[in-house]
Design a protein around this motif. Sequence first.
Motif, short mmCIF file in Angstrom:
data_model
loop_
_atom_site.label_atom_id
_atom_site.label_comp_id
_atom_site.label_asym_id
_atom_site.label_seq_id
_atom_site.Cartn_x
_atom_site.Cartn_y
_atom_site.Cartn_z
N THR A 45 39.52 45.99 28.79
CA THR A 45 39.24 46.64 29.69
C THR A 45 39.53 46.24 31.10
O THR A 45 39.07 47.02 32.49
N LEU A 46 39.84 44.78 31.21
CA LEU A 46 40.04 44.23 32.15
C LEU A 46 41.22 44.76 33.45
O LEU A 46 40.97 44.46 34.52
N HIS A 47 42.08 45.54 32.30
CA HIS A 47 42.98 45.63 33.77
C HIS A 47 43.22 47.28 33.50
O HIS A 47 43.79 47.98 34.49
N TRP A 48 41.90 47.66 33.50
CA TRP A 48 41.99 48.99 33.99
C TRP A 48 41.67 49.23 35.74
O TRP A 48 41.71 48.18 35.91
N ASN A 49 41.63 50.47 36.00
CA ASN A 49 42.07 50.42 37.57
C ASN A 49 40.86 49.98 38.58
O ASN A 49 40.17 49.56 38.24
N ARG A 50 42.32 48.88 38.88
CA ARG A 50 41.59 47.46 39.60
C ARG A 50 41.40 48.35 40.86
O ARG A 50 40.41 47.23 41.61
N LYS A 62 51.65 52.24 35.03
CA LYS A 62 51.84 51.61 36.71
C LYS A 62 50.68 51.95 37.22
O LYS A 62 49.32 51.38 36.79
N LEU A 63 50.53 50.47 38.50
CA LEU A 63 49.66 50.25 38.98
C LEU A 63 49.45 51.59 40.16
O LEU A 63 50.42 52.32 40.46
N ASN A 113 42.09 56.97 37.55
CA ASN A 113 42.95 57.91 36.40
C ASN A 113 42.53 57.73 34.90
O ASN A 113 42.43 57.04 34.08
N SER A 114 41.65 58.75 34.89
CA SER A 114 41.48 59.67 33.55
C SER A 114 42.01 59.79 32.61
O SER A 114 41.91 59.68 30.85
N ASN A 115 43.57 59.82 32.74
CA ASN A 115 44.59 59.49 32.00
C ASN A 115 45.00 58.34 31.20
O ASN A 115 44.52 58.46 29.29
N ASN A 116 45.22 57.21 31.97
CA ASN A 116 45.39 55.73 31.32
C ASN A 116 44.28 54.98 30.80
O ASN A 116 44.17 54.49 30.07
N TYR A 117 42.83 55.28 31.67
CA TYR A 117 42.03 54.13 31.73
C TYR A 117 40.82 55.02 30.99
O TYR A 117 39.63 55.28 30.69
N ARG A 118 41.04 55.00 29.50
CA ARG A 118 39.94 55.26 28.91
C ARG A 118 40.36 54.96 27.07
O ARG A 118 41.48 54.50 26.61
N ASN A 119 39.73 54.83 26.55
CA ASN A 119 39.64 54.24 24.53
C ASN A 119 41.29 54.79 24.01
O ASN A 119 41.32 55.97 24.06
N ALA A 161 51.31 41.65 36.86
CA ALA A 161 52.59 42.51 37.60
C ALA A 161 53.31 42.73 37.09
O ALA A 161 54.91 43.17 37.13
N ASN A 162 53.15 42.23 35.44
CA ASN A 162 54.65 42.75 34.48
C ASN A 162 54.47 44.00 34.60
O ASN A 162 54.09 45.22 33.06
N SER A 163 53.08 45.68 34.86
CA SER A 163 52.69 46.87 35.23
C SER A 163 54.62 47.65 35.03
O SER A 163 55.11 46.87 35.64
N TRP A 164 54.15 48.41 34.55
CA TRP A 164 55.32 49.72 34.42
C TRP A 164 56.33 49.85 35.65
O TRP A 164 55.03 50.08 37.26
N PRO A 165 57.17 49.56 36.86
CA PRO A 165 58.28 49.86 36.00
C PRO A 165 58.66 48.36 35.11
O PRO A 165 59.82 48.29 34.83
N VAL A 166 58.10 47.52 35.56
CA VAL A 166 58.67 45.50 35.18
C VAL A 166 58.99 45.92 33.44
O VAL A 166 59.48 44.99 33.22
N SER A 167 57.41 46.04 33.36
CA SER A 167 57.75 46.20 31.98
C SER A 167 57.11 47.19 31.20
O SER A 167 56.14 48.04 32.35
N ASN A 168 56.66 47.31 29.70
CA ASN A 168 55.60 48.93 29.49
C ASN A 168 54.27 47.65 28.22
O ASN A 168 53.54 48.68 27.86
#
Length: 1001
Positions: A884-889, A910-911, A916-922, A899-906
């Motif tokens: 969870t360290l990289h969840w919404n900062r 995205k930052l 964002n309840s879609n991304n930041y969940r188990n 820095a490797n967040s989409w679209p740099v890599s998958n």
Amino acid sequence: MLTINDLTMIKTKTLYLVLITIFFMKPFAGIAQEVNELNEVSATITNKSGDGLKDVLIQASNSKNTTLTNENGVFRLKIQEEDILIISRLGYEESVIYIDNGSLENETIVLKQFGVIQPEEAINISLGNLPFERITGSVERITGDELSDFPTAFVQEALAGRLSGLTSNYNDALPTAEGFGNSIRRQGAGQILVDGVPVTNIVLTPAEVDDVVIAKDYGSSFMFGTLGAPGAIIVNSKHGLPGGRSIKFKSRTGVRTPTFLPNVMNAQDYAKNYNTALVNDGFAPIYSQNDINDYTTGENPVRNPNNNYYDDLVDGVSTYSHVTGDFSGGNKNVQYFSHLGFYNTNGIESVGDGRKLTRLRLNNNVQIKFSEKGAVNLGIGGSFNKRKEPALNANSAFNTMYNYPANALPYKINDTIYGRTPEYGTNLLVGLAHGSIIEDERRDAFARIGLDLDLSELTKGLTFKALVGMYTLNILSKRRDPRVNMAEPVFTLNNDGSYTTTFRNYTRGNNENDWVRAGDRVDRSQFINANLHYNRDFSDDHKVIADVIFSNQEITGSQLVQNTIFRNLGLRVNYLLKQKYVLEGKLMNSPIRQLSQDERSKINYDAGFAWLMHKENFFAGTSWLNFLKLRANFGVQSRPVSQFFISENLYGGLGSGQFGINGKTSSGGGNIRVFTASGDIRTPKQEYLSIGVDFQMANSKINGQLNYFNIRNYDQIGFFNGFYAILPSNFSPLVNKGDTRFRGIDGSISYNNKIGNLSYKFGVNAMYGESYATEFDYINYPAGEEQRNITGNKGGRILGLEADGIFQNDTEVANAIPQLFGEVKPGDIRYKDFNNDGVIDEKDIHEIGNAPRFSYGVNYMMQYKNWSFSVHGDGVLGGDYVETLHWNRGTNNYTKEIANSWPVSNSLPKLTTLSNSNNYRNSSFWLKNAGYFNVRSIMVAYSLPQAFLKNIGVKDFSFSAASKNPFVISSNKDRYMPSRNKGYLEHPVLKAFELGIQVTF
């Protein structure tokens, strides 16, 4: 005017002085002996495998002669008619042999090797001793000498990875307030006893410890009552040995440095990525290219700071030193042991006065045999701790370093004003170097007196033991709150492109503040134990050991709502039939004072069985098997409960508490808990089944045990939210509802061998456990969603969604199955439709992983001539965790990995600056492998040859080099896996490198 605390401290100091004086004025009449004609004795010293041991040191106490064994383990020594031989060798327990007629009774002396089963050896468990072969439960023992090869000042840390079923972790990694936790079969530490006296924490150092016994089930911990339900850690400090005096000094000095620190972005990289996050959210960027350039060049450090908190504020190195002195000796009638230790350590922050801790540790034991039928043992000791550090807690400081971006605020605006902003409230330079300071003195002391009486004149085999002890803890704190000039800088752009700086929210400082008293603490614990012990061999086929045990512990303290009392009255009968069958029964009354009288009168029980299979005829003549015990026990024991009152109901809301009657007294705000009359509450209980074997094979070279356990905790008392739906008011009662289980296997095996001058031991221990919740306050999901239920399924499951990569463009989003967790855009995580209903929602949550269930420890020790080496480690296999360290900062800092967040890599979605309840969940997207192996300690030591030392009156002189937490093997290269958040959200765990020297006279 003297306060109550002042008087208490005066009394404590006086008690110390009086008792220490008594200890250092011990009567040792009779130590001196008349010089008689010397007799020569000869014997062979071996280990249990029969190997002759070379260079064993033998000292005759009265004749003062010493010698060493030859390559075959043989020695010759001149002794007096009445003498005492003290025999010692690295890797073996020190042995004492009395000489009464000028000769040895046996021509072969077998030394006890570390970790080798001794079937007839008495083990100190359950407030009494039992031979190992007659214990029906699982116990493991480790000596203090073994623990001393771990570079630490704390016994609980040295236990990490050493015994099966025992897991260890860092509760707090602060240098000035280190805390360690041990858990037995994941049930907690249970009862902790030091020299028979219950304590809440083990403050001893390994140098003070004789041995530590882990009692893991009711066959060994039942008689401790409610606190012994999870098991017990039994620590016995060292005592003196007959035969003259021994003086040992040990000095260790080292440095510590963080195991892991975050790799975070600098200001310019943060600004670029934060701008990207804003654009992703449909907002305009806030950092101009000029800002980014200024972050890079450093031309405007006030308006565009570029802080590197770890470089600016963390030195990265903490120094420490630990010096101890042990003094022991005595004769047949009086033995004494005294330990004096000084410990000093510093924090790793590089600004201000830093964090400092000094500790003076005292421990004194004496045993006095006042007649053939009686003896007393006395103990006194404690520690004096002085701590000075910034009021900004070290965990909070490192949490701030991790979360604050490099451009959060300037440390200083000019030479006299420090920076502040509304968004970021902590100026770390002020907090660590110029802010509030705390000083406290912690003084803990213990005293105990024990009485042993032989009552065989009344009844053959009858003895009586009693122990009275007390523990006191006083903490006196003071605080100084200097203030500096602080202001928020405001920058106005001028026509020429320059900026004018003004201030708002300006606060003038004040460095004249005096020290003020803060939060003093006083704790007391008083303990009494009495044991009427009966040990009778009626014949070779019928042997009985019985104990009637009474114990009472009362805990009082300034931080307790009410006094805590633990009282136990128990009976244990252990019967050995035909030298190979053990039957054991136990009864115990452990009243819980918060419950009704009927509940307090209930009896707990345990029954155990052991079969000494190696004594059966079908194993007769087998050379490979030395010892094999099959054992089992089953019992039910009360569990302790949290504090609440019998006659009064306790109401609480938002952390506050009031006392009164339901409907007449309440507290405002929040949900209010009602602790109802205890007559309706049953005693919480634990049911325990344990089956295991202890074995020794291959001429005593292989030793170990294997256990199966099934633990049920039921009638657990709690406040359950589900009752709100059926109650007409805001008040909810405590009820008996929780029912959970934990079952699994644990075991250990070690192999020791000797090849020429090389002796070594390799050991492995492990535990696998699964938990279940059979009844609790959890939601029961309907048909089709059973996979989400906690009740009825294995514990430790990780529930979430199955990820299917990241949406790359609008077309993929439009053609995908609808996801009902907010608006979905390119760069968001795509999920699979688990239940195939054409929509992705909470009904698709299912088990995607599980927490680790398999833990293990590895230990290796060797000795070659005068060199010794050891390495210890522990870890887990398999299992997962949700990263969870990289969840919404938000506006918090970014690690370089972001820095490797989409679209740099998958690798990351995205930052964003928004939730964002879609991304930041188990989900499986965030699932990481939890497996690791942590090398806890490595030590190498060299001892000067005994042949050289014995001629100059020195028993031992050794040098050592050691490392603690040197590295972790895992797939997570930037995390300290045993404690993943330490270094990020908390103070980092430190690794240590030290040099030591030890000399014994």
